[in-house]
Motif scaffolding. Sequence first.
Motif, PDB file in Angstrom:
ATOM      1  N   SER A  13      63.044  46.045  76.035  1.00 20.45           N
ATOM      2  CA  SER A  13      63.217  47.352  75.400  1.00 20.45           C
ATOM      3  C   SER A  13      62.339  48.423  76.047  1.00 20.45           C
ATOM      4  O   SER A  13      62.694  49.603  76.060  1.00 20.45           O
ATOM      5  CB  SER A  13      62.921  47.259  73.901  1.00 20.45           C
ATOM      6  N   LYS A  14      61.206  48.022  76.605  1.00 21.12           N
ATOM      7  CA  LYS A  14      60.350  49.000  77.289  1.00 21.12           C
ATOM      8  C   LYS A  14      61.019  49.526  78.558  1.00 21.12           C
ATOM      9  O   LYS A  14      60.864  50.691  78.906  1.00 21.12           O
ATOM     10  CB  LYS A  14      58.998  48.384  77.624  1.00 21.12           C
ATOM     11  N   LEU A  16      64.272  49.856  79.021  1.00 18.33           N
ATOM     12  CA  LEU A  16      65.297  50.804  78.588  1.00 18.33           C
ATOM     13  C   LEU A  16      64.669  52.120  78.145  1.00 18.33           C
ATOM     14  O   LEU A  16      65.158  53.200  78.490  1.00 18.33           O
ATOM     15  CB  LEU A  16      66.129  50.203  77.456  1.00 18.33           C
ATOM     16  N   THR A  17      63.572  52.042  77.427  1.00 21.13           N
ATOM     17  CA  THR A  17      62.884  53.257  76.973  1.00 21.13           C
ATOM     18  C   THR A  17      62.352  54.057  78.161  1.00 21.13           C
ATOM     19  O   THR A  17      62.440  55.284  78.177  1.00 21.13           O
ATOM     20  CB  THR A  17      61.741  52.892  76.021  1.00 21.13           C
ATOM     21  N   ALA A  18      61.807  53.368  79.151  1.00 19.07           N
ATOM     22  CA  ALA A  18      61.310  54.054  80.353  1.00 19.07           C
ATOM     23  C   ALA A  18      62.445  54.764  81.073  1.00 19.07           C
ATOM     24  O   ALA A  18      62.278  55.888  81.563  1.00 19.07           O
ATOM     25  CB  ALA A  18      60.618  53.070  81.280  1.00 19.07           C
ATOM     26  N   TYR A  19      63.600  54.130  81.133  1.00 21.21           N
ATOM     27  CA  TYR A  19      64.766  54.728  81.786  1.00 21.21           C
ATOM     28  C   TYR A  19      65.214  55.990  81.049  1.00 21.21           C
ATOM     29  O   TYR A  19      65.465  57.027  81.664  1.00 21.21           O
ATOM     30  CB  TYR A  19      65.891  53.697  81.846  1.00 21.21           C
ATOM     31  N   ILE A  20      65.298  55.910  79.729  1.00 20.48           N
ATOM     32  CA  ILE A  20      65.716  57.073  78.928  1.00 20.48           C
ATOM     33  C   ILE A  20      64.690  58.198  79.047  1.00 20.48           C
ATOM     34  O   ILE A  20      65.052  59.368  79.228  1.00 20.48           O
ATOM     35  CB  ILE A  20      65.941  56.656  77.470  1.00 20.48           C
ATOM     36  N   LEU A  21      63.415  57.845  78.962  1.00 21.37           N
ATOM     37  CA  LEU A  21      62.375  58.871  79.104  1.00 21.37           C
ATOM     38  C   LEU A  21      62.372  59.478  80.507  1.00 21.37           C
ATOM     39  O   LEU A  21      62.057  60.657  80.682  1.00 21.37           O
ATOM     40  CB  LEU A  21      61.003  58.278  78.792  1.00 21.37           C
ATOM     41  N   ALA A  41      56.901  57.318  80.619  1.00 21.80           N
ATOM     42  CA  ALA A  41      57.885  56.464  81.290  1.00 21.80           C
ATOM     43  C   ALA A  41      57.224  55.610  82.366  1.00 21.80           C
ATOM     44  O   ALA A  41      57.558  54.422  82.509  1.00 21.80           O
ATOM     45  CB  ALA A  41      58.998  57.313  81.893  1.00 21.80           C
ATOM     46  N   LEU A  44      55.292  52.809  80.529  1.00 24.66           N
ATOM     47  CA  LEU A  44      56.196  51.811  79.960  1.00 24.66           C
ATOM     48  C   LEU A  44      56.891  50.980  81.031  1.00 24.66           C
ATOM     49  O   LEU A  44      57.084  49.771  80.870  1.00 24.66           O
ATOM     50  CB  LEU A  44      57.238  52.482  79.067  1.00 24.66           C
TER      51      LEU A  44
END
Length: 107
Positions: A13-14, A16-21, A41, A44
Amino acid sequence: MRHPDDPEPIRDSKALTAYILGWIAVATGLLVGGVVPAVVALALARQARGEIADGQGWRTGDRLAVRGQLLAWIALGLAVLAVCAAVTIGVLLRSANPNHDFPPGVN
């Protein structure tokens, strides 16, 4: 062949979060507001890549983490570019009007 009791590989999940950020940072990079999501990002993505390596194949998402890092660096570059452009424009505008309006009585 996998053992039936082995867990299914899951996406980190980190990562994916880094990618979105990273995308948020790129979208706001020229406004210099992208610095904060870019730094988060990068942090993460680094954590995610470490967890993925430690997961020995049970965690996926290394590509997302790498792409998040790349997007974050692009956003930081855009922010630096925006600051340099603002400073250059400010210096050029200041040098275009060298006349100073001093108060009366000042030589």
